[in-house]
Design a protein around this motif. Structure first.
Motif, PDB file in Angstrom:
ATOM      1  N   TYR A   1      -5.593   2.517 -13.431  1.00  0.00           N
ATOM      2  CA  TYR A   1      -4.690   1.315 -12.957  1.00  0.00           C
ATOM      3  C   TYR A   1      -3.407   2.087 -12.182  1.00  0.00           C
ATOM      4  CZ  TYR A   1      -1.442   1.196 -16.672  1.00  0.00           C
ATOM      5  OH  TYR A   1      -0.357   1.134 -17.608  1.00  0.00           O
ATOM      6  N   ARG A   2      -2.994   1.060 -11.344  1.00  0.00           N
ATOM      7  CA  ARG A   2      -1.482   1.579 -10.817  1.00  0.00           C
ATOM      8  C   ARG A   2      -0.699   0.387 -11.064  1.00  0.00           C
ATOM      9  NH1 ARG A   2      -1.831   2.929  -4.599  1.00  0.00           N
ATOM     10  NH2 ARG A   2      -3.952   1.979  -4.952  1.00  0.00           N
ATOM     11  N   LEU A   3       0.756   0.420 -11.580  1.00  0.00           N
ATOM     12  CA  LEU A   3       1.436  -0.486 -11.675  1.00  0.00           C
ATOM     13  C   LEU A   3       2.539  -0.576 -10.804  1.00  0.00           C
ATOM     14  CD1 LEU A   3       2.778  -3.192 -13.135  1.00  0.00           C
ATOM     15  CD2 LEU A   3       3.741  -1.281 -14.758  1.00  0.00           C
ATOM     16  N   ARG A   4       2.625  -1.144  -9.684  1.00  0.00           N
ATOM     17  CA  ARG A   4       3.450  -1.053  -8.413  1.00  0.00           C
ATOM     18  C   ARG A   4       4.597  -2.016  -8.496  1.00  0.00           C
ATOM     19  NH1 ARG A   4       0.459  -0.727  -2.955  1.00  0.00           N
ATOM     20  NH2 ARG A   4       0.547  -2.867  -2.982  1.00  0.00           N
ATOM     21  N   THR A   5       5.795  -1.779  -8.440  1.00  0.00           N
ATOM     22  CA  THR A   5       6.938  -2.554  -8.706  1.00  0.00           C
ATOM     23  C   THR A   5       7.885  -2.570  -7.607  1.00  0.00           C
ATOM     24  OG1 THR A   5       8.253  -0.823 -10.012  1.00  0.00           O
ATOM     25  CG2 THR A   5       6.754  -2.167 -11.203  1.00  0.00           C
ATOM     26  N   ASP A   6       8.342  -3.704  -7.104  1.00  0.00           N
ATOM     27  CA  ASP A   6       9.354  -4.030  -6.188  1.00  0.00           C
ATOM     28  C   ASP A   6      10.429  -4.964  -6.635  1.00  0.00           C
ATOM     29  OD1 ASP A   6      10.910  -3.812  -3.924  1.00  0.00           O
ATOM     30  OD2 ASP A   6       9.594  -4.946  -2.685  1.00  0.00           O
TER      31      ASP A   6
ATOM     32  N   ARG B   1       7.621  -9.506 -12.909  1.00  0.00           N
ATOM     33  CA  ARG B   1       6.642 -10.748 -12.946  1.00  0.00           C
ATOM     34  C   ARG B   1       5.696 -10.298 -12.226  1.00  0.00           C
ATOM     35  NH1 ARG B   1       6.188 -14.919  -9.484  1.00  0.00           N
ATOM     36  NH2 ARG B   1       7.518 -14.215  -8.112  1.00  0.00           N
ATOM     37  N   LEU B   2       4.386 -10.519 -12.809  1.00  0.00           N
ATOM     38  CA  LEU B   2       3.040 -10.290 -12.233  1.00  0.00           C
ATOM     39  C   LEU B   2       2.695 -11.053 -10.901  1.00  0.00           C
ATOM     40  CD1 LEU B   2       0.725  -8.407 -12.079  1.00  0.00           C
ATOM     41  CD2 LEU B   2      -0.443  -9.906 -13.820  1.00  0.00           C
ATOM     42  N   ILE B   3       2.888 -10.547  -9.699  1.00  0.00           N
ATOM     43  CA  ILE B   3       2.297 -11.503  -8.724  1.00  0.00           C
ATOM     44  C   ILE B   3       0.930 -11.240  -7.972  1.00  0.00           C
ATOM     45  CG2 ILE B   3       4.969 -11.740  -7.952  1.00  0.00           C
ATOM     46  CD1 ILE B   3       4.186  -9.554  -5.448  1.00  0.00           C
ATOM     47  N   LYS B   4       0.158 -10.170  -8.385  1.00  0.00           N
ATOM     48  CA  LYS B   4      -1.040 -10.163  -7.804  1.00  0.00           C
ATOM     49  C   LYS B   4      -1.667  -8.820  -8.549  1.00  0.00           C
ATOM     50  CE  LYS B   4      -3.123  -8.886  -3.251  1.00  0.00           C
ATOM     51  NZ  LYS B   4      -2.887  -8.592  -1.952  1.00  0.00           N
ATOM     52  N   ILE B   5      -3.274  -9.048  -8.487  1.00  0.00           N
ATOM     53  CA  ILE B   5      -3.957  -8.153  -9.417  1.00  0.00           C
ATOM     54  C   ILE B   5      -5.078  -7.723  -8.336  1.00  0.00           C
ATOM     55  CG2 ILE B   5      -5.550  -7.701 -11.415  1.00  0.00           C
ATOM     56  CD1 ILE B   5      -4.061  -9.801 -12.700  1.00  0.00           C
ATOM     57  N   GLU B   6      -5.331  -6.679  -8.008  1.00  0.00           N
ATOM     58  CA  GLU B   6      -6.166  -5.996  -7.193  1.00  0.00           C
ATOM     59  C   GLU B   6      -7.212  -5.321  -7.805  1.00  0.00           C
ATOM     60  OE1 GLU B   6      -4.638  -3.828  -4.048  1.00  0.00           O
ATOM     61  OE2 GLU B   6      -3.195  -5.372  -3.128  1.00  0.00           O
ATOM     62  N   VAL B   7      -8.546  -5.126  -7.459  1.00  0.00           N
ATOM     63  CA  VAL B   7      -9.765  -4.419  -8.224  1.00  0.00           C
ATOM     64  C   VAL B   7     -10.215  -3.725  -7.127  1.00  0.00           C
ATOM     65  CG1 VAL B   7     -11.714  -4.603  -9.499  1.00  0.00           C
ATOM     66  CG2 VAL B   7     -10.023  -6.356  -9.869  1.00  0.00           C
TER      67      VAL B   7
ATOM     68  N   GLY C   1       2.009 -14.360 -12.597  1.00  0.00           N
ATOM     69  CA  GLY C   1       3.191 -14.961 -13.068  1.00  0.00           C
ATOM     70  C   GLY C   1       4.013 -14.659 -14.569  1.00  0.00           C
ATOM     71  N   GLN C   2       2.901 -13.747 -15.458  1.00  0.00           N
ATOM     72  CA  GLN C   2       3.482 -13.478 -16.648  1.00  0.00           C
ATOM     73  C   GLN C   2       4.473 -12.213 -16.535  1.00  0.00           C
ATOM     74  OE1 GLN C   2      -0.441 -11.672 -17.886  1.00  0.00           O
ATOM     75  NE2 GLN C   2       1.112 -11.185 -19.388  1.00  0.00           N
ATOM     76  N   PRO C   3       5.283 -11.915 -17.224  1.00  0.00           N
ATOM     77  CA  PRO C   3       6.286 -10.661 -17.271  1.00  0.00           C
ATOM     78  C   PRO C   3       5.316  -9.542 -17.817  1.00  0.00           C
ATOM     79  CG  PRO C   3       6.644 -11.935 -19.367  1.00  0.00           C
ATOM     80  CD  PRO C   3       5.783 -12.841 -18.199  1.00  0.00           C
TER      81      PRO C   3
ATOM     82  N   ASP D   1      11.943  -7.126  -8.892  1.00  0.00           N
ATOM     83  CA  ASP D   1      11.345  -7.795 -10.105  1.00  0.00           C
ATOM     84  C   ASP D   1      10.039  -8.310 -10.131  1.00  0.00           C
ATOM     85  OD1 ASP D   1      11.985  -9.727  -8.306  1.00  0.00           O
ATOM     86  OD2 ASP D   1      12.851 -11.261  -9.821  1.00  0.00           O
ATOM     87  N   GLU D   2       9.212  -7.584  -9.210  1.00  0.00           N
ATOM     88  CA  GLU D   2       7.802  -8.210  -9.074  1.00  0.00           C
ATOM     89  C   GLU D   2       6.869  -7.057  -9.204  1.00  0.00           C
ATOM     90  OE1 GLU D   2       8.464 -12.017  -5.922  1.00  0.00           O
ATOM     91  OE2 GLU D   2       7.922  -9.803  -5.058  1.00  0.00           O
ATOM     92  N   ALA D   3       5.584  -7.143  -9.498  1.00  0.00           N
ATOM     93  CA  ALA D   3       4.669  -6.196  -9.841  1.00  0.00           C
ATOM     94  C   ALA D   3       3.663  -6.481  -9.412  1.00  0.00           C
ATOM     95  CB  ALA D   3       4.606  -5.840 -11.298  1.00  0.00           C
TER      96      ALA D   3
END
Length: 243
Positions: A73-78, A21-27, A47-49, A80-82
């Motif tokens: 980009y970096r996809l950082r996961t912890d 689940r996507l919880i944050k987007i940083e630029v 909130g989307q998967p 079930d959150e990303a």
């Protein structure tokens, strides 16, 4: 916690991941383009998967916009959150957009239609990428919605006299004859004299660029001969006359 660093055009370097689940987007690196505009253009939503393939597609949409010179980009996961972190380098300055003869629509109506497909539209656009095609498609939908039998074309327009390059969008295939001209606010030269000097515009197809150039290079010299060097003409506006 795992960290995945992906270059936009690189092949996949890991096995497919389970969506999280996507919880944050940083630029990182934005200057003219806001973080909100980057996120809207990416089409990612909190909130989307997501998995790496979805973020790859989002990054490709950003690059295709023409706004960016480089992007990673970096996809950082912890668990079930990303969190997705876009690092960008913006492309060269955008060009002003000119709507040459869209006389059926107010400027706000045009801008609203374009922002449905181009969230970052602010009256300018990058020359490269897919943004100009999206603007043209939005304008074509406006024409089709009013059953106006024209087609939208665009090209870069360079006015060497003022040293400016613009993206010029034009409706082709429909006649828009000028019926009359008016000069509200005229004082040093009576409006009747300005109208008389502008007769060559009557019955010509309306062109915002041509009308502005006519004022600059034909009418302004009349003021210059009177010593009115600060005289100015605003951008032309149009009003449709009933047939």
């Amino acid at each position: 916690m795992s960290v995945l660093l992906v270059a936009l055009w690189s092949p996949a370097i890991c096995m497919a991941q389970k969506p999280v689940r996507l919880i944050k987007i940083e630029v990182v690196g934005s200057k003219r383009v806001t973080q909100e505009q980057v996120i809207a253009t990416s089409q990612l939503q909190i909130g989307q998967p997501v998995d790496s393939s979805l973020v790859d597609a989002a990054a490709e949409r950003l690059m295709q916009s023409g706004l960016f010179k480089t992007l990673s980009y970096r996809l950082r996961t912890d668990h079930d959150e990303a969190i997705v972190i876009f690092t960008i380098e913006e492309a060269a300055k955008n060009l002003p957009v000119v709507f040459e003869n869209f006389v059926w629509f107010a400027d706000d109506e045009i801008a609203h239609a374009i922002r449905q497909d181009v969230p970052f539209f602010d009256g300018t656009a990058p020359q490269g990428g897919t943004t100009t095609n999206k603007i043209a498609a939005a304008l074509q939908r406006l024409l089709d919605g009013k059953r106006i039998p024209g087609r939208v074309e665009f090209l870069p327009y360079a006015d060497e006299r003022v040293g400016r390059v613009e993206l010029l969008f034009t409706v082709k295939g429909v006649k828009i004859p000028v019926c009359s001209v008016h000069f509200p606010g005229a004082d040093a030269i009576p409006e009747t004299n300005l109208i008389k000097a502008s007769q060559q515009l009557i019955q010509s197809d309306y062109s915002k660029k041509d009308a502005a150039a006519f004022a600059r290079y034909t009418l302004f010299p009349l003021y210059r001969r009177l010593g009115r060097l600060r005289a100015t003409f605003q951008d032309p506006t149009v009003k449709l006359e009933p047939e």
